[in-house]
Scaffold this motif. Structure first.
Motif, PDB file in Angstrom:
ATOM      1  N   ARG A  24       0.857  -1.184   0.000  1.00 57.88           N
ATOM      2  CA  ARG A  24       0.000   0.000   0.000  1.00 57.88           C
ATOM      3  C   ARG A  24       0.892   1.232   0.000  1.00 57.88           C
ATOM      4  O   ARG A  24       1.606   1.474   0.986  1.00 57.88           O
ATOM      5  CB  ARG A  24      -0.894   0.002   1.231  1.00 57.88           C
ATOM      6  N   PRO A  25       0.907   1.998  -1.075  1.00 63.02           N
ATOM      7  CA  PRO A  25       1.786   3.172  -1.113  1.00 63.02           C
ATOM      8  C   PRO A  25       1.448   4.150   0.009  1.00 63.02           C
ATOM      9  O   PRO A  25       0.286   4.461   0.258  1.00 63.02           O
ATOM     10  CB  PRO A  25       1.488   3.796  -2.488  1.00 63.02           C
ATOM     11  N   THR A  26       2.467   4.593   0.724  1.00 64.59           N
ATOM     12  CA  THR A  26       2.289   5.576   1.792  1.00 64.59           C
ATOM     13  C   THR A  26       3.313   6.687   1.610  1.00 64.59           C
ATOM     14  O   THR A  26       4.393   6.453   1.058  1.00 64.59           O
ATOM     15  CB  THR A  26       2.479   4.934   3.182  1.00 64.59           C
ATOM     16  N   PRO A  27       2.997   7.892   2.060  1.00 61.92           N
ATOM     17  CA  PRO A  27       3.948   8.997   1.908  1.00 61.92           C
ATOM     18  C   PRO A  27       5.179   8.794   2.772  1.00 61.92           C
ATOM     19  O   PRO A  27       5.074   8.509   3.961  1.00 61.92           O
ATOM     20  CB  PRO A  27       3.143  10.229   2.361  1.00 61.92           C
ATOM     21  N   ASP A  28       6.344   8.901   2.168  1.00 58.83           N
ATOM     22  CA  ASP A  28       7.599   8.732   2.891  1.00 58.83           C
ATOM     23  C   ASP A  28       8.081  10.067   3.452  1.00 58.83           C
ATOM     24  O   ASP A  28       8.026  11.091   2.762  1.00 58.83           O
ATOM     25  CB  ASP A  28       8.692   8.177   1.963  1.00 58.83           C
ATOM     26  N   PRO A  29       8.565  10.067   4.693  1.00 63.65           N
ATOM     27  CA  PRO A  29       9.183  11.295   5.208  1.00 63.65           C
ATOM     28  C   PRO A  29      10.543  11.515   4.568  1.00 63.65           C
ATOM     29  O   PRO A  29      11.133  10.596   3.985  1.00 63.65           O
ATOM     30  CB  PRO A  29       9.318  11.009   6.706  1.00 63.65           C
ATOM     31  N   ASP A  30      11.044  12.724   4.665  1.00 62.46           N
ATOM     32  CA  ASP A  30      12.395  13.008   4.215  1.00 62.46           C
ATOM     33  C   ASP A  30      13.371  12.170   5.026  1.00 62.46           C
ATOM     34  O   ASP A  30      13.251  12.052   6.258  1.00 62.46           O
ATOM     35  CB  ASP A  30      12.687  14.503   4.412  1.00 62.46           C
ATOM     36  N   GLY A  31      14.366  11.563   4.364  1.00 59.45           N
ATOM     37  CA  GLY A  31      15.284  10.664   5.046  1.00 59.45           C
ATOM     38  C   GLY A  31      16.064  11.327   6.165  1.00 59.45           C
ATOM     39  O   GLY A  31      16.233  10.757   7.260  1.00 59.45           O
ATOM     40  N   GLU A  32      16.554  12.526   5.933  1.00 62.05           N
ATOM     41  CA  GLU A  32      17.340  13.226   6.955  1.00 62.05           C
ATOM     42  C   GLU A  32      16.464  13.618   8.136  1.00 62.05           C
ATOM     43  O   GLU A  32      16.872  13.496   9.300  1.00 62.05           O
ATOM     44  CB  GLU A  32      17.992  14.470   6.349  1.00 62.05           C
ATOM     45  N   VAL A  33      15.248  14.074   7.856  1.00 61.18           N
ATOM     46  CA  VAL A  33      14.315  14.420   8.927  1.00 61.18           C
ATOM     47  C   VAL A  33      13.969  13.181   9.747  1.00 61.18           C
ATOM     48  O   VAL A  33      13.959  13.209  10.984  1.00 61.18           O
ATOM     49  CB  VAL A  33      13.036  15.061   8.341  1.00 61.18           C
ATOM     50  N   ALA A  34      13.691  12.073   9.059  1.00 60.45           N
ATOM     51  CA  ALA A  34      13.343  10.834   9.753  1.00 60.45           C
ATOM     52  C   ALA A  34      14.482  10.384  10.665  1.00 60.45           C
ATOM     53  O   ALA A  34      14.244   9.914  11.785  1.00 60.45           O
ATOM     54  CB  ALA A  34      13.004   9.742   8.743  1.00 60.45           C
ATOM     55  N   GLU A  35      15.716  10.509  10.201  1.00 61.18           N
ATOM     56  CA  GLU A  35      16.863  10.108  11.020  1.00 61.18           C
ATOM     57  C   GLU A  35      16.995  10.991  12.261  1.00 61.18           C
ATOM     58  O   GLU A  35      17.285  10.497  13.357  1.00 61.18           O
ATOM     59  CB  GLU A  35      18.144  10.156  10.188  1.00 61.18           C
TER      60      GLU A  35
END
Length: 244
Positions: free
Chosen positions: A130-141
């Motif tokens: 199920r496609p879901t919106p991904d957060p920005d990688g740097e923000v997520a880290e």
């Protein structure tokens, strides 16, 4: 990925590659760093006692003794298939790389016959995506480090109506679900627990402020769903207590 984690993953990548090894350029692409950084890391591994071998020539590269870091594991084909199915469902930006390296370690440790059986069985399973919106990688880290280390964050957040705000929050949990991923936190602005969609956080930065709220307790509900604690899987003695 910080350097300590990268050094460990680098050793495991070389061990899994076996006698074929990997070139510095291949390793740099794999870990998304420069060739010079990889060469420094390999030097550090060698100084730490990791038995690296180098092969010269056009197909040359680096390799390591397959028996040096991972003890023999006795995964059955069904166990390996179950782990592969579980980890394949983890495409979140925070966990996708670690899921991949975990599977590589399992595959490298299994006998060929059991591995072939696991692959055949896994080919009979399909996962719904199920496609879901991904957060920005740097923000997520940044968010993950704050949750892990109990740091206060200043976040730049855009709500569902497009209204932007800047808040200082005390992170509690990362929640991964069917509609996306979220941060649960104590919001100092609203003075209550709030849930923030991680893909709506455009920037996150650590502040020097010490957290002052007690740790969150009780069950967490997000988007009307109950949450499950993966940490329970790391305590099998609690799931399967020893009979008295």
């Amino acid at each position: 990925m910080n350097r300590i984690d990268r050094l460990y993953a680098l050793a495991e990548e070389l061990r899994a590659a076996g006698p074929r090894g990997r070139t510095a350029r291949q390793l740099a692409a794999r870990f998304e760093v420069s060739v010079r950084t990889i060469e420094r890391d390999l030097s550090a591994l060698g100084q730490a006692g990791v038995p690296l071998a180098t092969k010269q020539g056009r197909t040359g590269g680096y390799s390591v003794d397959r028996s040096m870091s991972l003890p023999p594991l006795n995964f059955t084909a069904r166990e390996a298939m179950a782990v592969a199915v579980a980890l394949s469902g983890s495409e979140h930006v925070l966990f996708s790389r670690d899921s991949r390296t975990a599977l590589q370690k399992i595959v490298a440790a299994m006998p060929k016959q059991a591995l072939d059986e696991a692959r055949t069985a896994a080919a009979k399973v399909r996962l719904l995506v199920r496609p879901t919106p991904d957060p920005d990688g740097e923000v997520a880290e940044q968010i993950w480090r704050a949750v892990r280390d109990n740091h206060v964050l200043r976040i730049f957040y855009t709500n569902g109506d497009g209204v932007e705000s800047v808040r200082e929050v005390e992170p509690q949990h990362v929640v991964v679900g069917p509609n996306g991923s979220y941060l649960t936190a104590w919001c100092q602005l609203r003075q209550e627990e709030r849930v923030f969609r991680m893909d709506r956080i455009t920037k996150a930065e650590r502040t020097p402020t010490a957290p002052h709220r007690p740790a969150a307790t009780g069950d967490v509900h997000v988007d009307g769903f109950e949450t499950k604690l993966p940490a329970a899987a790391l305590r099998p003695e609690e799931l399967f207590p020893t009979p008295t």
